[in-house]
Enzyme design. Structure first.
Site, mmCIF file in Angstrom:
data_model
loop_
_atom_site.group_PDB
_atom_site.id
_atom_site.type_symbol
_atom_site.label_atom_id
_atom_site.label_comp_id
_atom_site.label_asym_id
_atom_site.label_seq_id
_atom_site.Cartn_x
_atom_site.Cartn_y
_atom_site.Cartn_z
ATOM 1 N N SER A 120 0.832 -1.209 0.000
ATOM 2 C CA SER A 120 0.000 0.000 0.000
ATOM 3 C C SER A 120 0.862 1.254 0.000
ATOM 4 C CB SER A 120 -0.858 0.066 1.258
ATOM 5 O OG SER A 120 -1.564 -1.112 1.442
ATOM 6 N N HIS A 141 -1.073 -2.484 -7.162
ATOM 7 C CA HIS A 141 -1.796 -2.133 -5.937
ATOM 8 C C HIS A 141 -3.303 -2.231 -6.173
ATOM 9 C CE1 HIS A 141 -2.955 1.072 -2.778
ATOM 10 N NE2 HIS A 141 -2.883 -0.117 -2.225
HETATM 11 N N1 LIG Z 1 -6.266 -4.701 3.430
HETATM 12 C C1 LIG Z 1 -6.366 -3.766 2.501
HETATM 13 O O1 LIG Z 1 -7.377 -3.058 2.384
HETATM 14 C C2 LIG Z 1 -5.224 -3.571 1.525
HETATM 15 C C3 LIG Z 1 -5.443 -2.834 0.349
HETATM 16 C C4 LIG Z 1 -4.400 -2.710 -0.579
HETATM 17 C C5 LIG Z 1 -3.168 -3.274 -0.308
HETATM 18 N N2 LIG Z 1 -2.974 -3.967 0.863
HETATM 19 C C6 LIG Z 1 -1.652 -4.574 1.084
HETATM 20 O O2 LIG Z 1 -1.727 -5.953 0.789
HETATM 21 C C7 LIG Z 1 -0.813 -6.679 1.620
HETATM 22 C C8 LIG Z 1 -1.578 -7.762 2.365
HETATM 23 O O3 LIG Z 1 -2.612 -7.178 3.115
HETATM 24 P P1 LIG Z 1 -3.840 -8.059 3.682
HETATM 25 O O4 LIG Z 1 -4.837 -7.078 4.178
HETATM 26 O O5 LIG Z 1 -4.226 -9.076 2.691
HETATM 27 O O6 LIG Z 1 -3.132 -8.785 4.929
HETATM 28 P P2 LIG Z 1 -3.584 -10.138 5.676
HETATM 29 O O7 LIG Z 1 -3.007 -10.018 7.042
HETATM 30 O O8 LIG Z 1 -5.031 -10.392 5.498
HETATM 31 O O9 LIG Z 1 -2.792 -11.280 4.859
HETATM 32 C C9 LIG Z 1 -1.411 -11.408 4.826
HETATM 33 C C10 LIG Z 1 -1.093 -12.882 4.621
HETATM 34 O O10 LIG Z 1 0.302 -13.019 4.308
HETATM 35 C C11 LIG Z 1 0.764 -14.207 4.936
HETATM 36 N N3 LIG Z 1 2.242 -14.142 5.046
HETATM 37 C C12 LIG Z 1 2.983 -13.386 5.870
HETATM 38 N N4 LIG Z 1 4.303 -13.610 5.634
HETATM 39 C C13 LIG Z 1 4.378 -14.510 4.620
HETATM 40 C C14 LIG Z 1 5.448 -15.146 3.930
HETATM 41 N N5 LIG Z 1 6.711 -14.880 4.226
HETATM 42 N N6 LIG Z 1 5.132 -16.025 2.951
HETATM 43 C C15 LIG Z 1 3.856 -16.313 2.631
HETATM 44 N N7 LIG Z 1 2.799 -15.743 3.262
HETATM 45 C C16 LIG Z 1 3.053 -14.860 4.243
HETATM 46 C C17 LIG Z 1 0.050 -14.230 6.277
HETATM 47 O O11 LIG Z 1 0.061 -15.518 6.854
HETATM 48 C C18 LIG Z 1 -1.351 -13.749 5.870
HETATM 49 O O12 LIG Z 1 -2.196 -14.829 5.531
HETATM 50 C C19 LIG Z 1 -0.136 -5.640 2.498
HETATM 51 O O13 LIG Z 1 1.068 -5.244 1.885
HETATM 52 C C20 LIG Z 1 -1.151 -4.501 2.501
HETATM 53 O O14 LIG Z 1 -0.568 -3.247 2.769
HETATM 54 C C21 LIG Z 1 -3.971 -4.138 1.772
#
Ligand SMILES: NC(=O)c1ccc[n+]([C@@H]2O[C@H](COP(=O)([O-])OP(=O)(O)OC[C@H]3O[C@@H](n4cnc5c(N)ncnc54)[C@H](O)[C@@H]3O)[C@@H](O)[C@H]2O)c1
Length: 375
Positions: A120, A141
């Site tokens: 993000s 993104h």
């Molecule tokens: N949530 C949002 O609204 C949103 C929007 C746009 C971008 N993002 C970005 O997307 C990314 C993920 O966010 P999210 O909300 O899905 O998080 P989340 O916590 O729902 O999911 C993250 C997942 O990554 C896994 N993980 C962590 N380390 C790992 C590794 N080394 N290998 C494999 N898997 C691993 C975790 O077990 C978890 O299941 C972040 O960078 C976040 O900033 C989030």
């Protein structure tokens, strides 16, 4: 480059959504996470997307089955990335975690594989530098919920080549996203602009000039945002908002300083809906105001909140981060705003925006100075 197979790293909220839209648009997908439990949570989410598509008549049951059949899973990262054309990483928003992963992916993937991150706010250029293929590292993104949100910001790092950008745009279009391009910079297009709205709102709230409800109602009724900024912050989580705000403050300086009230609430555990309390209190999913109205004028509120945001949009354009058209598109599709900032500027008139910014500059200093295009 033609993409047939995609690996998605992380099966959380975003990873599951990205895996779903990729499989639904015909790609072979391999989704990975740290353990089976995390993968199963991701799979349940994907099945829910398929079932609700079938229920709403958007997908036939056969199409639903085809989507699931295009999806494989593994907990082995090297195996996941070894035979794909594109990797999309969606793990925790932490630079050290992502760098470690990009090094591993770089070692295990074919030399021509593109490595994308769904970060993000973190730097794509910095991620590219830990690999031997910075030309093939890019930001893709997506916005949450991925199946519903139309926007994909494609983030171009210093070393990313045109070929890589073209491939990411083509994948996004095949996934039925509307793509915009942004040069790698803190917060990219949408989060950087949202942060300015949030900052102005928090300053007004902190000074006790308006209640949370007055601020949110003014923005919804007078500016047409689907949610008020404070209820949105409660929904996303004050901790998440503080994370993005702190990155901008660290990278861009004092004009992006996060108001103290946000830090204070996070320290107190008052982090929004998930904690039952943020700017509002929540009981049984019902929102309750925590303060009495202060008698703020809704027109004054909207003006004070949107001027720094309009200024920031002009700065994004002037510093070459994105085109006016892409900035407008991004705010409409990524935040569901009725109009983009340049459309708002046109509606209000350049003279009005210049004069309002001059007033703010006199009151609060140069963080509100009119940008070059208003000179
Ligand atoms: N949530 C949002 O609204 C949103 C929007 C746009 C971008 N993002 C970005 O997307 C990314 C993920 O966010 P999210 O909300 O899905 O998080 P989340 O916590 O729902 O999911 C993250 C997942 O990554 C896994 N993980 C962590 N380390 C790992 C590794 N080394 N290998 C494999 N898997 C691993 C975790 O077990 C978890 O299941 C972040 O960078 C976040 O900033 C989030």
């Amino acid at each position: 480059m033609k993409v047939n197979k995609i690996a998605v790293i992380g099966a959380g909220l975003m990873g599951a959504g990205i895996s779903y839209v990729s499989a639904a648009s015909g790609y072979e997908v391999i989704m990975t996470d740290l353990d089976e439990a995390a993968i199963n949570r991701g799979l349940s989410r994907i099945k829910y997307y398929v079932e609700s598509g079938v229920k709403r008549g958007k997908l036939s049951p056969e199409d639903g089955e085809k989507i699931i059949s295009r999806l494989a899973t593994t907990t082995n990262l090297s195996k996941a990335v070894s035979d794909v054309d594109l990797v999309i990483e969606a793990v925790f928003e932490n630079m050290d975690v992502k760098k470690k992963l990009f090094r591993e992916m770089d070692r295990a993937a074919k030399p021509q594989t593109i490595l994308a991150s769904n970060t993000s706010s973190l730097s794509i250029t910095e991620l590219g530098k830990v690999t031997n293929r910075p030309d093939k590292v890019i930001g893709m993104h997506y916005f949450s919920p991925v199946p519903a949100m139309k926007l994909l910001e494609v983030i171009i790092g210093k070393d990313t080549t045109d070929d890589t950008v073209q491939t990411a745009l083509e994948v996004g279009e095949k996934q039925r996203k509307i793509t915009v391009k942004a040069i790698d910079s803190p917060g990219f297009i949408v989060n950087r602009l949202r942060a300015q709205i949030s900052r102005a709102v928090l300053q007004i709230y902190e000074q006790g000039l308006a209640s949370a409800e007055e601020i949110d109602t003014a923005m919804k009724e007078k500016f047409g945002t689907p949610m008020g900024s404070l209820e949105l912050t409660d929904f996303v989580g004050l901790d998440v908002s503080l994370g993005t705000g702190s990155t901008l403050e660290r990278e861009l300086g004092d004009c992006y300083k996060v108001p103290e009230i946000l830090k204070k609430y996070v320290e107190e555990g008052r982090i929004g809906r998930k904690a039952g309390k943020g700017f509002y209190a929540y009981e049984d999913d019902q929102k309750r105001s925590l303060e009495e109205p202060k008698g703020a004028d809704p027109d004054w509120l909207v003006n004070r909140i949107i001027m720094p945001y309009l200024r920031e949009a002009m700065i994004e354009f002037e510093t070459g981060i994105a085109s006016k058209d892409d900035i407008d598109k991004a705010m409409k599709l990524g935040s569901n705003y009725k109009e983009g900032p340049f459309e708002t500027i046109e509606r209000l008139g350049l003279d009005v925006v210049r004069e309002e910014l001059k007033k703010l500059q006199q009151e609060f200093g140069d963080c509100y100075s009119p940008p070059k295009m208003l000179h």
